[in-house]
Motif scaffolding. Sequence first.
Motif, PDB file in Angstrom:
ATOM      1  N   THR B  74      47.343 -67.148  68.723  1.00 33.39           N
ATOM      2  CA  THR B  74      48.510 -66.395  69.172  1.00 33.39           C
ATOM      3  C   THR B  74      49.454 -66.247  67.988  1.00 33.39           C
ATOM      4  OG1 THR B  74      49.473 -68.474  69.887  1.00 33.39           O
ATOM      5  CG2 THR B  74      48.499 -67.082  71.585  1.00 33.39           C
ATOM      6  N   PRO B  75      50.123 -65.139  67.937  1.00 35.88           N
ATOM      7  CA  PRO B  75      51.068 -64.924  66.835  1.00 35.88           C
ATOM      8  C   PRO B  75      52.151 -65.988  66.834  1.00 35.88           C
ATOM      9  CG  PRO B  75      50.642 -62.884  67.978  1.00 35.88           C
ATOM     10  CD  PRO B  75      49.968 -63.962  68.771  1.00 35.88           C
ATOM     11  N   GLU B  76      52.513 -66.405  65.656  1.00 33.72           N
ATOM     12  CA  GLU B  76      53.591 -67.380  65.548  1.00 33.72           C
ATOM     13  C   GLU B  76      54.901 -66.713  65.878  1.00 33.72           C
ATOM     14  OE1 GLU B  76      53.530 -68.951  61.645  1.00 33.72           O
ATOM     15  OE2 GLU B  76      51.425 -69.527  61.752  1.00 33.72           O
ATOM     16  N   PRO B  77      55.789 -67.464  66.483  1.00 36.08           N
ATOM     17  CA  PRO B  77      57.106 -66.885  66.749  1.00 36.08           C
ATOM     18  C   PRO B  77      57.868 -66.692  65.457  1.00 36.08           C
ATOM     19  CG  PRO B  77      57.028 -69.189  67.382  1.00 36.08           C
ATOM     20  CD  PRO B  77      55.641 -68.820  66.972  1.00 36.08           C
ATOM     21  N   ALA B  78      58.845 -65.839  65.505  1.00 35.28           N
ATOM     22  CA  ALA B  78      59.624 -65.566  64.303  1.00 35.28           C
ATOM     23  C   ALA B  78      60.423 -66.801  63.933  1.00 35.28           C
ATOM     24  CB  ALA B  78      60.562 -64.391  64.554  1.00 35.28           C
ATOM     25  N   ARG B  81      63.592 -68.152  57.384  1.00 31.36           N
ATOM     26  CA  ARG B  81      63.188 -68.883  56.195  1.00 31.36           C
ATOM     27  C   ARG B  81      64.135 -68.543  55.066  1.00 31.36           C
ATOM     28  NH1 ARG B  81      57.684 -68.145  55.258  1.00 31.36           N
ATOM     29  NH2 ARG B  81      57.322 -67.109  57.195  1.00 31.36           N
ATOM     30  N   ASP B  92      55.139 -63.706  52.863  1.00 30.60           N
ATOM     31  CA  ASP B  92      55.781 -62.818  53.826  1.00 30.60           C
ATOM     32  C   ASP B  92      57.064 -62.255  53.258  1.00 30.60           C
ATOM     33  OD1 ASP B  92      53.936 -63.319  55.951  1.00 30.60           O
ATOM     34  OD2 ASP B  92      54.739 -65.344  55.851  1.00 30.60           O
ATOM     35  N   VAL B  93      57.535 -61.319  53.955  1.00 27.17           N
ATOM     36  CA  VAL B  93      58.747 -60.664  53.458  1.00 27.17           C
ATOM     37  C   VAL B  93      59.858 -61.685  53.337  1.00 27.17           C
ATOM     38  CG1 VAL B  93      60.467 -58.936  53.979  1.00 27.17           C
ATOM     39  CG2 VAL B  93      58.082 -58.523  54.534  1.00 27.17           C
ATOM     40  N   PRO B  94      60.529 -61.702  52.222  1.00 30.21           N
ATOM     41  CA  PRO B  94      61.642 -62.627  52.112  1.00 30.21           C
ATOM     42  C   PRO B  94      62.753 -62.100  52.970  1.00 30.21           C
ATOM     43  CG  PRO B  94      61.609 -61.204  50.220  1.00 30.21           C
ATOM     44  CD  PRO B  94      60.416 -60.828  51.063  1.00 30.21           C
ATOM     45  N   GLY B  95      63.224 -62.882  53.843  1.00 27.38           N
ATOM     46  CA  GLY B  95      64.311 -62.369  54.679  1.00 27.38           C
ATOM     47  C   GLY B  95      64.858 -63.542  55.420  1.00 27.38           C
ATOM     48  N   ARG B  97      67.161 -63.628  57.399  1.00 29.17           N
ATOM     49  CA  ARG B  97      67.726 -63.375  58.720  1.00 29.17           C
ATOM     50  C   ARG B  97      66.762 -63.948  59.748  1.00 29.17           C
ATOM     51  NH1 ARG B  97      66.794 -60.189  54.890  1.00 29.17           N
ATOM     52  NH2 ARG B  97      68.531 -60.510  53.580  1.00 29.17           N
ATOM     53  N   ARG B  99      65.278 -65.046  63.385  1.00 26.85           N
ATOM     54  CA  ARG B  99      65.150 -64.363  64.669  1.00 26.85           C
ATOM     55  C   ARG B  99      65.131 -65.414  65.753  1.00 26.85           C
ATOM     56  NH1 ARG B  99      61.716 -59.861  65.920  1.00 26.85           N
ATOM     57  NH2 ARG B  99      60.555 -59.249  64.137  1.00 26.85           N
ATOM     58  N   LYS B 106      60.494 -65.413  73.347  1.00 23.23           N
ATOM     59  CA  LYS B 106      59.049 -65.229  73.500  1.00 23.23           C
ATOM     60  C   LYS B 106      58.437 -66.348  74.319  1.00 23.23           C
ATOM     61  CE  LYS B 106      57.925 -62.425  69.533  1.00 23.23           C
ATOM     62  NZ  LYS B 106      59.057 -61.603  69.929  1.00 23.23           N
ATOM     63  N   ARG B 109      59.407 -65.943  77.851  1.00 22.44           N
ATOM     64  CA  ARG B 109      58.721 -64.795  78.437  1.00 22.44           C
ATOM     65  C   ARG B 109      57.297 -65.171  78.804  1.00 22.44           C
ATOM     66  NH1 ARG B 109      59.280 -59.817  74.851  1.00 22.44           N
ATOM     67  NH2 ARG B 109      61.440 -60.154  75.356  1.00 22.44           N
TER      68      ARG B 109
END
Lengths: 182, 352
Positions: B74-78, B81, B92-95, B97, B99, B106, B109
Amino acid sequence: MVEPELIKAAQAGDREALVTLLRDIEQQVYRTAYYLLNHEQDALDASQEALIRIYTKINSYEEKAQFRTWVQRIVTNICIDKFRRKRPSVSIDEHDLVFHSSADVETEVLSAYAAEDIREAIGKLPDHHRTVVVLRYLQDFSYNEIAESLNLPLNTVKSYLFRARQQLQFLLHDYQKGGVRG
Amino acid sequence: MNCQEGMELMQRYVDGDLNEQESSRMLSHVDTCPDCAAMLERLTRLSSELAQLPRVLPRYSLVDAILPELELLTPEPAVSRPQEEHGGTQSDVPGPRSRRPARNTKLYRRLSGIIAAGIVAGVILTTQPWGQLFNKPQQEAAGLALDTPSANMPSAQASSSTESLSPTSADGIGGEEAGTGFKDFSQKIAQDPSPTEKGTATEPRVSGGSEPAPAQADRIPTPRKFNAIGPTDSPVPAPADKADPSATMGIMTDPSFTSNSGSINSSNDQLLVQFASPDGSKTAYTQADTGAVSIVNTSDGSLVFQSEPRTGTITDLKWSDDGKTLTYTWTNTSGQAKALSWSAESNKETER
């Protein structure tokens, strides 16, 4: 270009959308892997690994970056890792050349090299130079997109690309002349 | 302009990065410099060759190849970092921000999805005509069996009755598992104690019969010994039969009261009663139309004790607090009743 809606759906947990997304990018992933690794089986393995990582990390993609640059980052990272423990590259001298020569070697700048010659030559470039060339020519990335993907400053990208082209010229030009690579 | 500068411009030129002014400057230089003219031509040619490299395709579908593996993932949750300053290969994209809200969302849900599925399944099941599965003798046994534990139960439990049915893990999950057998059901409960609300508000299963679902949150053993019950034997959630409040006792549902709780499973033609010991290590089983008692280890269903086969009924099943003694009453077909007890130490049944 991948539909933004598809990405959103995939990140929202729509598994089917996520798989569709992977199908949409499968080819671009493979293409990069192939040219970076210069070996079909390795490229197939690396691509699958990349797709799986994209699947699991899908939620770490943020809209600030373009999706395709994010995808390419993942595949290039995997390939560079794979590479490090990889097979020695084939020396140009051993390669079977196909000459499309004209009589006047001196003025013949470049003939139409077989694609594999170019591929081999690309394979001899250092990692970063090679990656920049592949992104530029196989993915049609702009300088900025390459910079975003590899997390490099713009000037560094240009520097790598320009240098890579000089090296390629040298390698291929050497071929043309039939010279022995020094 | 010198050749070095010219070189830089030519490189950018082949990438389409020059504006008009820069282009004309570069081209003027090239006009006057044969070396640079040659270089420009090589560069242009090379760039063109590179651009014509074949757009290779994978020889088989990669996604198809990894689908089995994706099924298991399953995809890891956001996550947030920290952004790395220097270049280098970040996967991965440096960001930075984060989530964070998305992460919890998730999970919730997903959880609510599971619960919803359970609720739906439960509702569907309880609308099945279970009535025909029960007849009088079973009801009696059910009633008796239920009465007994209720008498033993702490009062709080009896009062919690219908409400306590709500937070049962069994209901939703049981519903979900319906049709897959009791064994699976019980395991499922052990794994996923998420409570559901709605399962309890289900329709009355049986008029006057009200077989409460076995809802011991994590104590339900896997009764391998009783496979005869068969897959149709799923424990239907929530009795919700208002006509018989005692039957809807929270004994079934409140995890803290699983000690002496009993539960009733129905099979097509047998009624099985089970009681877990207070510490949950053992479970006693009786069948409604035999006078036999069996005791198994809850964890693996292995048989600890089995009384002689006999006819009659067993009632008043009760575990001692330390789980070492089980007392019950055997009433034979003639109506004679015997008070019996089983002791863990001797692993024997004796008369009290």
